[in-house]
Design an enzyme around this catalytic site. Structure first.
Site, PDB file in Angstrom:
ATOM      1  CE1 TYR A   1      -3.049  -3.050   0.516  1.00  0.00           C
ATOM      2  CE2 TYR A   1      -3.109  -2.178   2.845  1.00  0.00           C
ATOM      3  CZ  TYR A   1      -3.778  -3.251   1.584  1.00  0.00           C
ATOM      4  OH  TYR A   1      -4.625  -4.260   1.672  1.00  0.00           O
TER       5      TYR A   1
ATOM      6  CB  ALA B   1     -19.008  -2.663  -3.550  1.00  0.00           C
TER       7      ALA B   1
ATOM      8  CD  GLN C   1     -15.600   8.306   4.535  1.00  0.00           C
ATOM      9  OE1 GLN C   1     -14.325   8.313   4.656  1.00  0.00           O
ATOM     10  NE2 GLN C   1     -15.923   8.502   2.813  1.00  0.00           N
TER      11      GLN C   1
END
Length: 336
Positions: A54, A209, A291
């Site tokens: 990452y 998704a 979030q």
């Protein structure tokens, strides 16, 4: 927060894992990344997932800094090895003994820890004998650099072979990290039954998704500015498979289902994957602390059978279920 056992082990992980794929050292600034990690900790998340690949190792550095000062025994830190890192030389990839032994040392240094709780094979290496890979993992466990071993996106047969060797070599392979969501259910027919038989849990990524299941991508309209679909660093490539008009129309039909459950669409998506008893944890990412706070509310939610059936009815034939896609989407040779 709900906490669940990982595979057939005594290790508990939080039902929501905070992951930093495509965010730390990439999409978000480091100070915001730290704020997101703090929000995760405040919400009861104790499990953190990253990988050496990452941001080409930089994401591990950011996570290590963000967790500095936390009680190590209260955290479960997961990282991975396989994809090319560093200068991407001929041995800077795959699951050879050389790459695994060098990679664990680099990950521990960047994460500022003496050990990781789960060290994961990020993909299956078709060019290295599995026994070589598993022997390296066994040695890492015996050295105390990893407590458990996991894999990611392995097929049912590969998991079976890996578990067999792990038992012979005296360590525990406890988890698989696959993509799993209402729209992507390719693990259900083969990987999940095999894992249940062998005592392996799923730690699933992309439960929303790539953001499609939030409902923010509206059919017939441009993708929102700043969304994953506009991320040229890799995010757009992963989300495009779900941006078909027929998929987006079906997803919009989930809004009343979420409302009936008293959840946002994102919360419904995360809660849905957690209904699968073989799923120990769902990985969420975040570019804003809010979030994290929203998605964590999916932990501990129980969805009624009739609501689960309604999800199936709404999504219909846009759901991908072919178990062969795990193998077809896997690298057939090392990527250099």
């Amino acid at each position: 927060m709900d906490y669940r056992y990982l595979g057939n082990s005594g290790l508990k992980v939080s039902a929501i894992t905070y992951g930093n794929w495509l965010t730390h050292a990439s999409q978000v600034e480091n100070d915001v990344a730290v704020q997101c990690v703090r929000a995760a900790l405040d919400a009861g998340i104790s499990t953190f997932d990253t990988a050496d690949v990452y941001a080409n190792t930089a994401a591990e550095v950011v996570l290590g800094e963000a967790l500095k000062g936390e009680r190590r025994e209260g955290l479960e830190i997961l990282t991975k090895v396989y994809w090319p890192t560093g200068p991407k030389g001929k041995n800077d990839t795959g699951l050879s003994r050389k790459h695994i032994m060098e990679s664990i040392n680099g990950s521990l240094r960047r994460l500022q820890t003496d050990y990781v709780d789960v060290y994961q094979a990020h993909r299956y290496d078709t060019e290295t004998p599995l026994v070589e890979t598993m022997q390296a993992f066994a040695d890492i466990v015996r050295q105390g650099k990893a407590l458990y071993i996991g894999v990611s996106e392995w097929t049912a047969e590969q998991i079976r072979e890996g578990v067999k060797l792990s038992r012979e070599l005296g360590f525990q392979l406890v988890s698989n990290q696959p993509q799993y969501s209402m729209l992507w259910r390719v693990i259900e027919d083969e990987v999940v039954p095999t894992s249940e038989e062998l005592g392996v849990s799923q730690i699933v990524f992309s439960p929303v998704a790539q953001g499609v299941l939030t409902g923010k991508y509206v059919p017939g309209e441009p993708v929102p500015e700043g969304s994953r679909a506009t991320d040229e660093k890799g995010g757009a490539d992963f989300v495009k498979r779900f941006l078909r008009e027929d998929v987006l129309r079906r997803v919009q039909g989930l809004a009343p289902v979420a409302a009936e459950a008293g959840l946002s669409m994102a919360q419904l998506a995360v809660a849905w994957v957690l209904q699968n008893p073989n799923v120990a944890s769902a990985i969420i990412g975040a570019s804003r602390p809010e979030q994290v706070e929203e998605n964590v509310r999916a932990a501990g939610v129980s969805l009624a059978p009739e609501l689960m059936a309604l999800v199936d009815e709404v999504l219909g034939d846009v759901v991908e279920r072919d178990p062969e896609l795990t193998q077809l989407n896997a690298p057939q040779a090392r990527v250099v």
